[in-house]
Design a protein around this motif. Structure first.
Motif, PDB file in Angstrom:
ATOM      1  N   LYS A  80       0.809  -1.229   0.000  1.00 22.20           N
ATOM      2  CA  LYS A  80       0.000   0.000   0.000  1.00 22.20           C
ATOM      3  C   LYS A  80       0.838   1.274   0.000  1.00 22.20           C
ATOM      4  O   LYS A  80       0.359   2.334  -0.407  1.00 22.20           O
ATOM      5  CB  LYS A  80      -0.902   0.020   1.230  1.00 22.20           C
ATOM      6  N   SER A  88     -10.752   0.165   5.860  1.00 25.97           N
ATOM      7  CA  SER A  88      -9.673  -0.754   5.539  1.00 25.97           C
ATOM      8  C   SER A  88      -9.825  -2.094   6.219  1.00 25.97           C
ATOM      9  O   SER A  88     -10.327  -2.187   7.332  1.00 25.97           O
ATOM     10  CB  SER A  88      -8.346  -0.126   5.953  1.00 25.97           C
ATOM     11  N   THR A  89      -9.327  -3.130   5.525  1.00 24.85           N
ATOM     12  CA  THR A  89      -9.183  -4.429   6.172  1.00 24.85           C
ATOM     13  C   THR A  89      -7.851  -4.486   6.941  1.00 24.85           C
ATOM     14  O   THR A  89      -7.494  -5.525   7.456  1.00 24.85           O
ATOM     15  CB  THR A  89      -9.240  -5.562   5.126  1.00 24.85           C
ATOM     16  N   ASN A 148      -4.347  -3.084   6.057  1.00 19.92           N
ATOM     17  CA  ASN A 148      -3.078  -2.588   5.502  1.00 19.92           C
ATOM     18  C   ASN A 148      -3.165  -1.155   4.995  1.00 19.92           C
ATOM     19  O   ASN A 148      -2.253  -0.364   5.215  1.00 19.92           O
ATOM     20  CB  ASN A 148      -2.597  -3.512   4.379  1.00 19.92           C
ATOM     21  N   THR A 149      -4.261  -0.825   4.328  1.00 18.75           N
ATOM     22  CA  THR A 149      -4.450   0.577   3.933  1.00 18.75           C
ATOM     23  C   THR A 149      -4.448   1.454   5.175  1.00 18.75           C
ATOM     24  O   THR A 149      -3.860   2.536   5.192  1.00 18.75           O
ATOM     25  CB  THR A 149      -5.786   0.747   3.172  1.00 18.75           C
ATOM     26  N   GLY A 155      -8.571  -8.421  -3.938  1.00 15.93           N
ATOM     27  CA  GLY A 155      -9.551  -8.024  -2.919  1.00 15.93           C
ATOM     28  C   GLY A 155     -10.526  -7.056  -3.557  1.00 15.93           C
ATOM     29  O   GLY A 155     -11.463  -7.433  -4.250  1.00 15.93           O
ATOM     30  N   GLY A 156     -10.256  -5.747  -3.342  1.00 15.19           N
ATOM     31  CA  GLY A 156     -11.090  -4.735  -3.971  1.00 15.19           C
ATOM     32  C   GLY A 156     -10.752  -4.528  -5.439  1.00 15.19           C
ATOM     33  O   GLY A 156     -11.498  -3.887  -6.172  1.00 15.19           O
ATOM     34  N   GLY A 157      -9.591  -5.034  -5.868  1.00  8.71           N
ATOM     35  CA  GLY A 157      -9.203  -4.960  -7.274  1.00  8.71           C
ATOM     36  C   GLY A 157      -8.339  -3.757  -7.632  1.00  8.71           C
ATOM     37  O   GLY A 157      -7.920  -3.616  -8.779  1.00  8.71           O
ATOM     38  N   GLY A 158      -8.059  -2.884  -6.668  1.00  8.54           N
ATOM     39  CA  GLY A 158      -7.259  -1.683  -6.956  1.00  8.54           C
ATOM     40  C   GLY A 158      -5.869  -2.030  -7.467  1.00  8.54           C
ATOM     41  O   GLY A 158      -5.369  -1.413  -8.409  1.00  8.54           O
ATOM     42  N   ASN A 159      -5.254  -3.021  -6.852  1.00  4.54           N
ATOM     43  CA  ASN A 159      -3.889  -3.358  -7.248  1.00  4.54           C
ATOM     44  C   ASN A 159      -3.863  -3.979  -8.638  1.00  4.54           C
ATOM     45  O   ASN A 159      -2.981  -3.683  -9.437  1.00  4.54           O
ATOM     46  CB  ASN A 159      -3.255  -4.296  -6.217  1.00  4.54           C
ATOM     47  N   THR A 197       2.212  -9.289  -1.136  1.00  6.42           N
ATOM     48  CA  THR A 197       1.639  -7.978  -0.824  1.00  6.42           C
ATOM     49  C   THR A 197       1.783  -7.539   0.636  1.00  6.42           C
ATOM     50  O   THR A 197       1.776  -6.344   0.913  1.00  6.42           O
ATOM     51  CB  THR A 197       0.153  -7.960  -1.199  1.00  6.42           C
TER      52      THR A 197
HETATM   53  N1  F0G Z   1      -3.004  -8.220  -0.243  1.00  6.15           N
HETATM   54  C1  F0G Z   1      -3.030  -7.528   0.893  1.00  6.15           C
HETATM   55  C2  F0G Z   1      -2.000  -7.842   1.928  1.00  6.15           C
HETATM   56  C3  F0G Z   1      -4.007  -6.513   1.097  1.00  6.15           C
HETATM   57  O1  F0G Z   1      -4.014  -5.830   2.223  1.00  6.15           O
HETATM   58  C4  F0G Z   1      -4.975  -6.276   0.100  1.00  6.15           C
HETATM   59  C5  F0G Z   1      -6.016  -5.264   0.270  1.00  6.15           C
HETATM   60  C6  F0G Z   1      -4.904  -7.040  -1.070  1.00  6.15           C
HETATM   61  C7  F0G Z   1      -3.911  -7.994  -1.209  1.00  6.15           C
HETATM   62  C8  F0G Z   1      -5.871  -6.861  -2.181  1.00  6.15           C
HETATM   63  O2  F0G Z   1      -5.604  -5.730  -2.938  1.00  6.15           O
HETATM   64  O3  F0G Z   1      -7.831  -4.658  -2.711  1.00  6.15           O
HETATM   65  O4  F0G Z   1      -6.148  -3.854  -4.368  1.00  6.15           O
HETATM   66  O5  F0G Z   1      -7.327  -6.017  -4.703  1.00  6.15           O
HETATM   67  N2  F0G Z   1      -6.196  -4.591   1.325  1.00  6.15           N
HETATM   68  C9  F0G Z   1      -7.114  -3.457   1.464  1.00  6.15           C
HETATM   69  C10 F0G Z   1      -6.944  -2.799   2.812  1.00  6.15           C
HETATM   70  C11 F0G Z   1      -8.495  -3.755   1.128  1.00  6.15           C
HETATM   71  O6  F0G Z   1      -7.878  -2.155   3.308  1.00  6.15           O
HETATM   72  O7  F0G Z   1      -5.849  -2.863   3.375  1.00  6.15           O
HETATM   73  P1  F0G Z   1      -6.797  -5.018  -3.741  1.00  6.15           P
END
Ligand code: F0G
Length: 330
Positions: A59, A82-83, A85-86, A185-189, A295
């Motif tokens: 992030k 956030s879950t 990490n954000t 997750g949310g697909g942003g990455n 990640t």
């Molecule tokens: N891996 C980790 C360790 C994450 O924290 C997240 C998302 C993802 C993968 C998925 O990435 O959402 O861009 O598809 N974490 C977000 C958070 C939702 O709030 O920290 P993504």
């Protein structure tokens, strides 16, 4: 001094000399070979250790841009749902930039290490009695009032910073990888990686995105997101790249988590292992040079270690007892 994301990719990011750069030395993360997993998967596998960023997750690449731009725009506070990490990243970069941070997290669903990070740097941590999706809805509404800058990945500056992952991969490998695998997750990455490769204009690796079968309740709490906010764009990136969205059981994710730790010495959080699990699940799509994006760091989620590994064995401070216990455990 470390050349961090904004300095390294200044010309490709929405910054100017007037932007007050909030940085902790993010980016330029290790890309390492994974010889044992390469052999067992039948590919040439590399791991991009985004877990080695300042707050131990990917992030930070986007957060340095989002918080710098918030400061430039005169914001006094940032907000995110956030879950975990954000939240840790937003809270940390806000502290670095002298901004207040308000963190909304789904009650009881955030891994211990992430919560510790946000608390330690002085963020206001609010537990929302609801899901991540509900918390995000509330954060968006509050941000619209103009009092808080939203630093979720709906903020376009987050995706801009995150796209630099693609730039680094191509620079480090000296060519495009054949496949990039990452958790979904949310697909942003997924969307940001697509953006990065498309900006480079040298073609697109197949993007393999691993999502949890039970999105609302997976053991991989980072990707416990029922309704991905970037689904349309993330799925489009995967389709354009001729990649695949792979749906994984928790057992598959945990098996890959153990493999990464035991066979490669890479201790990540369960969500990150969805990249490797996706390659195992869909071998038809995995071939050639493959990069898995790791990640988040394993220390984020110590509870999973407690649940998935044997506890330490108590022993007297006596060499015979120690030798016997070590043999028995082996
Ligand atoms: N891996 C980790 C360790 C994450 O924290 C997240 C998302 C993802 C993968 C998925 O990435 O959402 O861009 O598809 N974490 C977000 C958070 C939702 O709030 O920290 P993504």
């Amino acid at each position: 001094m470390t050349v961090a994301v904004i300095e390294r990719y200044h010309d490709r990011l929405p910054v100017s000399d007037a932007t007050p750069v909030v940085s902790l030395g993010e980016g330029s993360t290790p890309l390492i070979a994974a010889p044992r997993l390469s052999e067992s998967l039948g590919v040439e596998l590399f791991l991009k250790l985004e877990s080695m960023n300042p707050t131990s997750s990917f992030k930070d690449r986007g957060m340095t841009v989002a918080v710098s731009k918030a400061l430039e725009a005169g914001a006094e506070a940032v907000i995110c749902a956030s879950t975990g990490n954000t939240a840790a990243s937003a809270a940390t970069y806000a502290a670095r930039g002298g901004l207040r941070a308000v963190i909304l997290q789904p009650a009881g669903a955030v891994a211990l290490g992430k919560l510790a990070q946000a608390r330690a740097v002085g963020a206001v941590v609010l537990e929302v009695m609801g899901s991540f999706d509900q918390a995000l809805g509330a954060a968006r509404e509050l941000a619209e009032r103009g009092t808080h800058a939203l630093v979720n990945s709906l903020n376009p500056h987050r995706l801009e910073g995150q796209k630099t992952l693609a730039f680094e991969l191509v620079e480090e490998l000296g060519e495009l990888p054949d496949v990039v695998a990452l958790p979904y997750g949310g697909g942003g990455n997924t969307r940001a990686v697509g953006l990065g490769f498309e900006e480079l204009g040298a073609g697109m690796p197949r993007v393999v995105a691993g999502q949890a079968a039970d999105r609302a309740a997976t053991v991989a709490t980072a990707i416990r997101i029922a309704d991905p906010v970037h689904r349309k764009e993330a799925d489009a990136v995967v389709a354009r790249s001729e990649g695949k969205v792979v749906t994984l059981s928790d057992d598959e994710i945990l098996a890959a988590w153990r493999e990464l730790a035991r066979h490669e010495g890479v201790f990540c959080e369960p969500s990150s292992a969805a990249s490797v699990a996706a390659l195992r699940h869909a071998p038809e799509i995995a071939g050639g040079r493959v990069v898995c994006v790791i990640t988040g760091h394993g220390l984020k989620d110590p509870r999973v270690v407690e649940q998935e590994t044997a506890p330490p064995i108590q022993v007297d401070a006596d060499p015979d007892a120690i030798a016997e216990a070590a043999d028995r455990a082996a």
